[in-house]
Write a protein that holds these residues in place. Structure first.
Motif, PDB file in Angstrom:
ATOM      1  N   VAL A   2       0.852  -1.187   0.000  1.00 16.01           N
ATOM      2  CA  VAL A   2       0.000   0.000   0.000  1.00 16.01           C
ATOM      3  C   VAL A   2       0.885   1.233   0.000  1.00 16.01           C
ATOM      4  N   GLN A   3       0.534   2.174  -0.830  1.00 15.70           N
ATOM      5  CA  GLN A   3       1.249   3.452  -0.850  1.00 15.70           C
ATOM      6  C   GLN A   3       0.323   4.550  -0.346  1.00 15.70           C
ATOM      7  N   LEU A   4       0.887   5.436   0.449  1.00 13.88           N
ATOM      8  CA  LEU A   4       0.147   6.584   0.978  1.00 13.88           C
ATOM      9  C   LEU A   4       0.811   7.856   0.478  1.00 13.88           C
ATOM     10  N   VAL A   5       0.007   8.758  -0.053  1.00 17.98           N
ATOM     11  CA  VAL A   5       0.531  10.019  -0.556  1.00 17.98           C
ATOM     12  C   VAL A   5      -0.241  11.156   0.089  1.00 17.98           C
ATOM     13  N   GLU A   6       0.485  11.999   0.818  1.00 14.22           N
ATOM     14  CA  GLU A   6      -0.115  13.162   1.469  1.00 14.22           C
ATOM     15  C   GLU A   6      -0.004  14.390   0.578  1.00 14.22           C
ATOM     16  N   ASN A  32      -8.171  -0.796   8.583  1.00 12.81           N
ATOM     17  CA  ASN A  32      -8.856  -0.678   9.864  1.00 12.81           C
ATOM     18  C   ASN A  32      -8.987   0.780  10.284  1.00 12.81           C
ATOM     19  N   ALA A  33      -7.883   1.445  10.468  1.00 12.96           N
ATOM     20  CA  ALA A  33      -7.896   2.837  10.904  1.00 12.96           C
ATOM     21  C   ALA A  33      -6.900   3.627  10.069  1.00 12.96           C
ATOM     22  N   MET A  34      -7.182   4.901   9.921  1.00 13.23           N
ATOM     23  CA  MET A  34      -6.243   5.804   9.271  1.00 13.23           C
ATOM     24  C   MET A  34      -6.023   6.984  10.200  1.00 13.23           C
ATOM     25  N   GLY A  35      -4.851   7.558  10.114  1.00 11.65           N
ATOM     26  CA  GLY A  35      -4.588   8.632  11.045  1.00 11.65           C
ATOM     27  C   GLY A  35      -3.523   9.588  10.559  1.00 11.65           C
ATOM     28  N   TRP A  36      -3.402  10.659  11.324  1.00  7.45           N
ATOM     29  CA  TRP A  36      -2.389  11.670  11.080  1.00  7.45           C
ATOM     30  C   TRP A  36      -1.504  11.785  12.308  1.00  7.45           C
ATOM     31  N   TYR A  37      -0.223  11.852  12.055  1.00  4.38           N
ATOM     32  CA  TYR A  37       0.782  12.077  13.084  1.00  4.38           C
ATOM     33  C   TYR A  37       1.633  13.260  12.640  1.00  4.38           C
ATOM     34  N   ARG A  38       2.337  13.853  13.570  1.00  2.17           N
ATOM     35  CA  ARG A  38       3.208  14.961  13.194  1.00  2.17           C
ATOM     36  C   ARG A  38       4.521  14.894  13.966  1.00  2.17           C
ATOM     37  N   GLN A  39       5.537  15.457  13.335  1.00  2.00           N
ATOM     38  CA  GLN A  39       6.852  15.486  13.940  1.00  2.00           C
ATOM     39  C   GLN A  39       7.443  16.872  13.747  1.00  2.00           C
ATOM     40  N   ALA A  40       7.600  17.570  14.853  1.00  2.00           N
ATOM     41  CA  ALA A  40       8.208  18.886  14.827  1.00  2.00           C
ATOM     42  C   ALA A  40       9.725  18.730  14.872  1.00  2.00           C
ATOM     43  N   GLU A  88       2.874  26.505  16.967  1.00  2.00           N
ATOM     44  CA  GLU A  88       3.284  25.206  17.523  1.00  2.00           C
ATOM     45  C   GLU A  88       2.718  24.022  16.746  1.00  2.00           C
ATOM     46  N   ASP A  89       1.853  24.282  15.774  1.00  2.00           N
ATOM     47  CA  ASP A  89       1.379  23.216  14.888  1.00  2.00           C
ATOM     48  C   ASP A  89       2.360  22.940  13.755  1.00  2.00           C
ATOM     49  N   THR A  90       3.398  23.744  13.649  1.00  2.00           N
ATOM     50  CA  THR A  90       4.402  23.557  12.608  1.00  2.00           C
ATOM     51  C   THR A  90       5.082  22.205  12.772  1.00  2.00           C
ATOM     52  N   ALA A  91       5.049  21.407  11.710  1.00  2.00           N
ATOM     53  CA  ALA A  91       5.610  20.060  11.757  1.00  2.00           C
ATOM     54  C   ALA A  91       5.466  19.415  10.389  1.00  2.00           C
ATOM     55  N   VAL A  92       6.112  18.282  10.236  1.00  2.00           N
ATOM     56  CA  VAL A  92       5.825  17.414   9.100  1.00  2.00           C
ATOM     57  C   VAL A  92       4.681  16.495   9.529  1.00  2.00           C
ATOM     58  N   TYR A  93       3.652  16.455   8.735  1.00  2.00           N
ATOM     59  CA  TYR A  93       2.470  15.655   9.035  1.00  2.00           C
ATOM     60  C   TYR A  93       2.504  14.378   8.201  1.00  2.00           C
ATOM     61  N   TYR A  94       2.351  13.261   8.893  1.00  2.00           N
ATOM     62  CA  TYR A  94       2.417  11.948   8.268  1.00  2.00           C
ATOM     63  C   TYR A  94       1.059  11.255   8.350  1.00  2.00           C
ATOM     64  N   CYS A  95       0.737  10.578   7.292  1.00  2.00           N
ATOM     65  CA  CYS A  95      -0.475   9.763   7.239  1.00  2.00           C
ATOM     66  C   CYS A  95      -0.110   8.313   7.536  1.00  2.00           C
ATOM     67  N   GLY A 113       2.972   7.325   5.023  1.00  2.00           N
ATOM     68  CA  GLY A 113       3.327   8.181   3.917  1.00  2.00           C
ATOM     69  C   GLY A 113       4.648   8.864   4.185  1.00  2.00           C
ATOM     70  N   LYS A 114       5.107   9.677   3.217  1.00  2.00           N
ATOM     71  CA  LYS A 114       6.398  10.339   3.358  1.00  2.00           C
ATOM     72  C   LYS A 114       6.293  11.686   4.059  1.00  2.00           C
ATOM     73  N   GLY A 115       5.094  12.158   4.253  1.00  2.00           N
ATOM     74  CA  GLY A 115       4.891  13.383   5.009  1.00  2.00           C
ATOM     75  C   GLY A 115       4.705  14.617   4.154  1.00  2.00           C
ATOM     76  N   THR A 116       4.032  15.596   4.747  1.00  2.00           N
ATOM     77  CA  THR A 116       3.853  16.898   4.115  1.00  2.00           C
ATOM     78  C   THR A 116       4.101  17.965   5.174  1.00  2.00           C
ATOM     79  N   LEU A 117       4.833  18.999   4.801  1.00  2.00           N
ATOM     80  CA  LEU A 117       5.262  20.013   5.751  1.00  2.00           C
ATOM     81  C   LEU A 117       4.193  21.092   5.922  1.00  2.00           C
ATOM     82  N   VAL A 118       3.882  21.365   7.167  1.00  2.00           N
ATOM     83  CA  VAL A 118       2.984  22.467   7.519  1.00  2.00           C
ATOM     84  C   VAL A 118       3.786  23.469   8.337  1.00  2.00           C
TER      85      VAL A 118
END
Length: 122
Positions: A2-6, A32-40, A88-95, A113-118
């Motif tokens: 499976v590939q995920l693209v944000e 089953n579930a999908m989600g968003w994570y972030r890494q500052a 403080e929401d600035t981060a790379v967001y991953y699916c 996914g590989k992430g998208t920068l916010v």
């Protein structure tokens, strides 16, 4: 597999909004579930929000009331509507796709996914 693209990340001023999208592709029977994570920068990756295939949601306290996660099961897409953004929401967001099966009796797997920068400017 499976590939995920944000998509949907970018630069926004504090108080603004962004909508992230994540599309899962490949041989998919169910997820089953999908989600968003972030890494500052300099910090660990943390949960932002998750949603099950039945629509049950879970949010981090820091985004509750500002972010909304939604999902379209038919095309394996998950969204994150982010309002009232803060610096403080600035981060790379991953699916993430949790418990993805390629067929009914397949082994559930997790994919990222590989992430998208916010970036939220003050």
């Amino acid at each position: 597999q499976v590939q995920l693209v944000e998509s949907g990340g970018g630069l926004v001023q504090a108080g603004g909004s962004l909508r992230l999208s994540c599309a899962a592709s490949g041989v998919i029977f169910s997820i089953n579930a999908m989600g968003w994570y972030r890494q500052a920068p300099g910090k660990q990756r943390v949960l932002v929000a998750t949603i099950t295939s039945e629509g049950s949601t879970n949010y981090a306290d820091s985004v509750e009331g500002r972010f909304t996660i939604s999902r379209v099961n038919a095309n394996n897409t998950v969204y994150l509507q982010m309002n009232s953004l803060k610096p403080e929401d600035t981060a790379v967001y991953y699916c993430e796709a949790d418990g993805a099966r390629s067929w009914s009796a397949g082994i559930p797997m997790n994919y990222w996914g590989k992430g998208t920068l916010v970036t939220v400017s003050s």
